[in-house]
Design a protein around this motif. Structure first.
Motif, PDB file in Angstrom:
ATOM      1  N   GLY A 155       0.832  -1.190   0.000  1.00 54.21           N
ATOM      2  CA  GLY A 155       0.000   0.000   0.000  1.00 54.21           C
ATOM      3  C   GLY A 155       0.865   1.236   0.000  1.00 54.21           C
ATOM      4  O   GLY A 155       2.010   1.208   0.469  1.00 54.21           O
ATOM      5  N   SER A 183      -4.764   1.963   3.154  1.00 54.77           N
ATOM      6  CA  SER A 183      -4.770   0.736   2.367  1.00 54.77           C
ATOM      7  C   SER A 183      -3.729  -0.248   2.886  1.00 54.77           C
ATOM      8  O   SER A 183      -3.979  -1.460   2.920  1.00 54.77           O
ATOM      9  N   LYS A 224      -4.808  -2.580   5.822  1.00 53.28           N
ATOM     10  CA  LYS A 224      -5.868  -3.570   5.596  1.00 53.28           C
ATOM     11  C   LYS A 224      -5.310  -4.974   5.519  1.00 53.28           C
ATOM     12  O   LYS A 224      -5.989  -5.932   5.896  1.00 53.28           O
ATOM     13  N   TRP A 283      -8.139  -3.246  -3.021  1.00 53.19           N
ATOM     14  CA  TRP A 283      -8.203  -1.914  -2.414  1.00 53.19           C
ATOM     15  C   TRP A 283      -6.926  -1.085  -2.647  1.00 53.19           C
ATOM     16  O   TRP A 283      -6.868   0.076  -2.256  1.00 53.19           O
ATOM     17  N   ASN A 284      -5.872  -1.669  -3.234  1.00 54.52           N
ATOM     18  CA  ASN A 284      -4.626  -0.905  -3.375  1.00 54.52           C
ATOM     19  C   ASN A 284      -4.088  -0.908  -4.803  1.00 54.52           C
ATOM     20  O   ASN A 284      -2.907  -0.639  -5.019  1.00 54.52           O
ATOM     21  N   GLU A 318      -3.027   4.974  -6.762  1.00 60.47           N
ATOM     22  CA  GLU A 318      -2.198   4.471  -5.666  1.00 60.47           C
ATOM     23  C   GLU A 318      -0.932   3.792  -6.175  1.00 60.47           C
ATOM     24  O   GLU A 318       0.134   3.905  -5.557  1.00 60.47           O
TER      25      GLU A 318
END
Length: 350
Positions: A228, A233, A236, A276-277, A282
């Protein structure tokens, strides 16, 4: 990445990803019990990191010599079973380390030459609680969480000076061991031509003594697992982790390396891609941070653990048609960057 006429169309999946298993039927063999040793924190030998929970122990190196274990009854039984029918062995089913060939020579199950590759775990504990890691199961399987230095030295002595590759990591955070740098240095002194690599979550390089210890240990490559580019992020998956501390440690190690005038070790940021990353934003931020902290390579790692499939990136995964976009940055390219590889020419192991 530039394209050429020989490149597949963007919609075609390419086998350029870690743990590609679409050829599983062709992967009938395993060379690891012939070619490498894997040692856990309590001194137990296992076939490879796939058995980090010690379901199939192959001998206790705290009470037996390396030679006694390497060609002992447990290893011989495993080699014979692999040669006979690898799919009949539970730990071997679906293992990513299987290969298409060549097959081991018939009857070559005992009196096997010593391996030139070693994977060793100094400590099974960890300061993080990543959801893809069965930490409790691994700890419960160990008679000791910390590898005894004398046991470690006996293993190194048994393989020296012919050791060509050592991975200082299996299932825990090796740099929680108070003598981690001494261990690496001992291997380097005994095996000047050995490539030594370690993987770490990066939380243990927050003081100059620790940074200097790492750089002066003689290690060739340090892989920082950082998934991340923002704390939100990152945490997580790396539960309880602090991104700022890791980045500061990486930055300090890179700066001290430059101050000391050293070319190595190679510093690698490994980033597992999750849903999510994996945004363009990102990933771009991670590239920017990698350049700022001074690591040599940023590599994307594809999630290939079955239990973690619900978490995996929906853009970049094993077999994804989008992999060519990041092919040059994939984790799979690291061995070529390091220039390491252990051959499978059986004649060299007899």
């Amino acid at each position: 990445m530039s394209s050429s006429e020989s490149d597949p169309a963007p919609s075609e999946p390419r086998s350029i990803a870690t743990w590609v298993r679409d050829d599983e039927g062709a992967r009938r063999f395993c060379t690891r019990p012939w070619r490498q040793a894997t040692v856990l924190s309590d001194g137990t030998a296992v076939c490879a990191c796939i058995d980090a929970e010690k379901t199939n122990p192959l001998g206790d190196l705290t009470t037996r010599s390396f030679d006694e274990v390497w060609n002992g009854p447990e290893y011989v039984r495993l080699r014979r079973a692999i040669a006979r029918n690898i799919d009949a062995i539970p730990i071997c089913r679906g293992c990513p380390h299987r290969v298409a060939g060549p097959a081991p020579p018939e009857g070559y199950v005992d009196d096997v030459a010593k391996p030139r590759a070693l994977y060793i775990e100094s400590h099974i504990g960890c300061n993080l609680a990543c959801p893809g890691c069965n930490r409790d199961g691994m700890i419960e399987s160990r008679a000791s969480q910390t590898l005894d230095l004398d046991t470690y030295k006996r293993v190194i002595d048994s393989l020296s000076p012919e050791l060509r590759y050592m991975e200082f990591h299996v299932g825990g955070e090796n740099y929680m061991h108070r003598q981690a740098h001494e261990m690496v240095r001992y291997c380097r002194e005994k095996n000047p031509r050995c490539v030594i690599l370690s993987s770490t979550n990066g939380h243990f390089f927050h003081t100059e003594d620790r940074q200097r210890g790492l750089l002066e240990s003689g290690i060739d490559c340090v892989v920082f697992s950082v998934d991340g580019a923002t704390q939100e992020s990152y945490e997580k998956y790396r539960v309880n982790g602090r991104l700022d501390r890791v980045l500061d440690g990486m930055r300090a190690v890179a700066a001290l390396r430059k101050e000391l005038g050293q070319d190595g070790p190679l510093l690698v940021w490994r980033y597992i891609l999750f849903k999510w990353n994996d945004s363009d934003e990102e990933m771009a931020l991670a590239r920017k941070l990698a350049a700022e902290v001074g690591v040599d390579h940023l590599t994307w790692h594809l999630n290939a653990v079955p239990d973690m499939v619900p978490m995996q990136s929906e853009r970049f995964y094993v077999g994804s048609p989008r992999l060519p976009e990041i092919e040059h940055e994939l984790w799979d390219t690291l061995p070529a960057r390091l220039g390491v590889g252990i051959d499978v020419d059986w004649s060299t192991y007899r």
